[in-house]
Scaffold this motif. Structure first.
Motif, PDB file in Angstrom:
ATOM      1  N   TYR A 125      39.455  32.847  51.039  1.00  0.00           N
ATOM      2  CA  TYR A 125      40.297  32.958  52.318  1.00  0.00           C
ATOM      3  C   TYR A 125      40.280  34.420  52.906  1.00  0.00           C
ATOM      4  N   GLU A 126      40.249  35.415  51.995  1.00  0.00           N
ATOM      5  CA  GLU A 126      40.459  36.848  52.342  1.00  0.00           C
ATOM      6  C   GLU A 126      39.885  37.728  51.221  1.00  0.00           C
ATOM      7  N   PRO A 127      38.482  38.233  51.442  1.00  0.00           N
ATOM      8  CA  PRO A 127      38.032  38.881  50.602  1.00  0.00           C
ATOM      9  C   PRO A 127      38.955  40.079  49.962  1.00  0.00           C
ATOM     10  N   THR A 128      39.620  40.656  50.746  1.00  0.00           N
ATOM     11  CA  THR A 128      40.505  41.945  50.398  1.00  0.00           C
ATOM     12  C   THR A 128      41.415  41.459  49.577  1.00  0.00           C
ATOM     13  N   PHE A 129      41.835  40.313  49.229  1.00  0.00           N
ATOM     14  CA  PHE A 129      42.993  39.924  48.212  1.00  0.00           C
ATOM     15  C   PHE A 129      42.137  39.724  46.940  1.00  0.00           C
ATOM     16  N   ILE A 130      41.034  40.113  46.509  1.00  0.00           N
ATOM     17  CA  ILE A 130      40.206  39.900  45.349  1.00  0.00           C
ATOM     18  C   ILE A 130      40.915  40.460  44.216  1.00  0.00           C
ATOM     19  N   LEU A 131      41.598  41.807  44.409  1.00  0.00           N
ATOM     20  CA  LEU A 131      42.184  42.671  43.426  1.00  0.00           C
ATOM     21  C   LEU A 131      43.312  42.147  42.990  1.00  0.00           C
ATOM     22  N   PRO A 132      44.311  41.753  43.911  1.00  0.00           N
ATOM     23  CA  PRO A 132      45.632  41.424  43.751  1.00  0.00           C
ATOM     24  C   PRO A 132      45.544  39.952  43.194  1.00  0.00           C
ATOM     25  N   ALA A 133      44.610  39.119  43.493  1.00  0.00           N
ATOM     26  CA  ALA A 133      44.323  37.864  42.819  1.00  0.00           C
ATOM     27  C   ALA A 133      43.708  38.185  41.440  1.00  0.00           C
ATOM     28  N   ALA A 134      43.002  38.925  41.325  1.00  0.00           N
ATOM     29  CA  ALA A 134      42.416  39.176  39.903  1.00  0.00           C
ATOM     30  C   ALA A 134      43.564  39.286  38.970  1.00  0.00           C
ATOM     31  N   PHE A 135      44.343  40.330  39.439  1.00  0.00           N
ATOM     32  CA  PHE A 135      45.605  40.792  38.707  1.00  0.00           C
ATOM     33  C   PHE A 135      46.490  39.552  38.312  1.00  0.00           C
ATOM     34  N   LEU A 136      46.559  38.843  39.350  1.00  0.00           N
ATOM     35  CA  LEU A 136      47.741  37.606  39.045  1.00  0.00           C
ATOM     36  C   LEU A 136      46.811  36.557  38.274  1.00  0.00           C
ATOM     37  N   ILE A 137      45.804  36.493  38.359  1.00  0.00           N
ATOM     38  CA  ILE A 137      45.132  35.456  37.333  1.00  0.00           C
ATOM     39  C   ILE A 137      45.026  36.004  35.807  1.00  0.00           C
ATOM     40  N   PHE A 138      44.844  37.130  35.821  1.00  0.00           N
ATOM     41  CA  PHE A 138      45.009  37.888  34.396  1.00  0.00           C
ATOM     42  C   PHE A 138      46.411  37.635  33.983  1.00  0.00           C
ATOM     43  N   ALA A 139      47.452  38.097  34.617  1.00  0.00           N
ATOM     44  CA  ALA A 139      48.744  37.856  34.179  1.00  0.00           C
ATOM     45  C   ALA A 139      49.276  36.419  33.881  1.00  0.00           C
ATOM     46  N   MET A 140      48.744  35.671  34.915  1.00  0.00           N
ATOM     47  CA  MET A 140      49.086  34.284  34.474  1.00  0.00           C
ATOM     48  C   MET A 140      48.406  33.616  33.135  1.00  0.00           C
ATOM     49  N   ALA A 141      46.995  34.218  32.837  1.00  0.00           N
ATOM     50  CA  ALA A 141      46.530  33.797  31.643  1.00  0.00           C
ATOM     51  C   ALA A 141      47.353  33.924  30.385  1.00  0.00           C
ATOM     52  N   GLY A 142      48.069  35.246  30.456  1.00  0.00           N
ATOM     53  CA  GLY A 142      48.858  35.853  29.300  1.00  0.00           C
ATOM     54  C   GLY A 142      50.081  34.789  29.101  1.00  0.00           C
ATOM     55  N   ALA A 143      50.641  34.593  30.356  1.00  0.00           N
ATOM     56  CA  ALA A 143      51.932  33.610  30.293  1.00  0.00           C
ATOM     57  C   ALA A 143      51.533  32.168  29.954  1.00  0.00           C
ATOM     58  N   MET A 144      50.457  31.835  30.230  1.00  0.00           N
ATOM     59  CA  MET A 144      50.152  30.369  29.880  1.00  0.00           C
ATOM     60  C   MET A 144      49.582  30.182  28.421  1.00  0.00           C
ATOM     61  N   THR A 145      48.921  31.202  28.040  1.00  0.00           N
ATOM     62  CA  THR A 145      48.192  31.153  26.777  1.00  0.00           C
ATOM     63  C   THR A 145      49.541  31.430  25.755  1.00  0.00           C
ATOM     64  N   SER A 146      50.645  32.368  26.013  1.00  0.00           N
ATOM     65  CA  SER A 146      51.802  32.501  25.051  1.00  0.00           C
ATOM     66  C   SER A 146      52.595  31.366  24.855  1.00  0.00           C
ATOM     67  N   PHE A 147      52.513  30.530  26.337  1.00  0.00           N
ATOM     68  CA  PHE A 147      53.170  29.377  26.002  1.00  0.00           C
ATOM     69  C   PHE A 147      52.685  28.175  25.275  1.00  0.00           C
ATOM     70  N   LEU A 148      51.434  27.980  25.449  1.00  0.00           N
ATOM     71  CA  LEU A 148      50.642  27.082  24.687  1.00  0.00           C
ATOM     72  C   LEU A 148      50.595  27.389  23.091  1.00  0.00           C
ATOM     73  N   ALA A 149      50.655  28.757  22.774  1.00  0.00           N
ATOM     74  CA  ALA A 149      50.385  29.210  21.403  1.00  0.00           C
ATOM     75  C   ALA A 149      51.934  28.838  20.691  1.00  0.00           C
ATOM     76  N   TYR A 150      52.922  29.260  21.544  1.00  0.00           N
ATOM     77  CA  TYR A 150      54.006  28.842  20.938  1.00  0.00           C
ATOM     78  C   TYR A 150      54.426  27.467  20.664  1.00  0.00           C
ATOM     79  N   ALA A 151      53.896  26.546  21.414  1.00  0.00           N
ATOM     80  CA  ALA A 151      54.060  25.062  21.437  1.00  0.00           C
ATOM     81  C   ALA A 151      53.211  24.812  20.164  1.00  0.00           C
ATOM     82  N   ILE A 152      52.118  25.156  19.909  1.00  0.00           N
ATOM     83  CA  ILE A 152      51.249  24.946  18.816  1.00  0.00           C
ATOM     84  C   ILE A 152      52.351  25.207  17.419  1.00  0.00           C
TER      85      ILE A 152
END
Length: 201
Positions: free
Chosen positions: A103-130
């Motif tokens: 949608y807006e290429p200038t959003f790439i860096l904040p989007a990349a940071f958010l995806i990185f941060a979400m990966a940690g939140a999701m992984t820690s969630f699933l690992a705890y469930a296991i």
């Protein structure tokens, strides 16, 4: 953060509607797939320049995500259904920030940071469930689920709130992404500490 408090409010109506849907022979898994398609439609709409339309598709995605649980409770919950539900969420959640990169290429860096941060939140969630499944630890605090739902600063409500705000106020995407990403990192840190406290022995 507030999922445990709102579940008693939203689960009863979702179960009632889910019971009606179940009578039509539409399965919970079918509702999950339909919701996933709404999520994909949201991503496509955002990527092609219509974030507001994407926001409405995202709302339909979230409604479907709640409704599939209502249908499952009215019929029969299954392990595959729980798997399908969480897989759908964890594809769509980071998929929306990705769509904003188109949608807006200038959003790439904040989007990349958010995806990185979400990966940690999701992984820690699933690992705890296991680990909880391995040790026969259960909880219905966030409703009857297929596996353990560990809380945190960012849970379902906060995720829906921030992603929804991004859709309806796209010009604020960088600020929202950085704020939400920071909260996701705090969530990950909190879940690591919770995991250590629970399973250190």
């Amino acid at each position: 953060m507030i999922d445990a408090y709102i579940r008693p409010l939203i689960d009863p109506p979702l179960t009632r509607v889910g019971t009606l849907v179940a009578k039509t022979k539409i399965s919970a898994n079918a509702v999950t797939v339909i919701g996933f398609l709404f999520g994909l439609a949201a991503m496509v709409a955002i990527a092609f320049g219509s974030p507001t339309l994407g926001g409405f598709f995202f709302i339909l995605n979230r409604v479907s995500d709640g409704l599939d649980g209502g249908v499952a409770r009215a019929t029969k919950m299954s392990d595959f259904g729980g798997y399908l539900d969480i897989m759908s969420d964890f594809i769509i959640y980071p998929g929306l920030p990705l769509a904003f990169c188109f949608y807006e290429p200038t959003f790439i860096l904040p989007a990349a940071f958010l995806i990185f941060a979400m990966a940690g939140a999701m992984t820690s969630f699933l690992a705890y469930a296991i680990l909880c499944a391995k040790n026969n630890i259960t909880s219905d605090t966030r409703g009857k689920k297929s596996f353990y739902y560990l809380g945190g600063i960012c849970e379902g409500f906060e995720t829906c709130l921030f992603l929804g705000l991004m859709c309806f106020f796209p010009h604020f995407f960088p600020v929202l992404a950085l704020t939400f990403g920071t909260l996701c990192l705090c969530t990950t840190a909190g879940r690591i500490l919770q995991t250590w406290a629970t399973f250190k022995s």
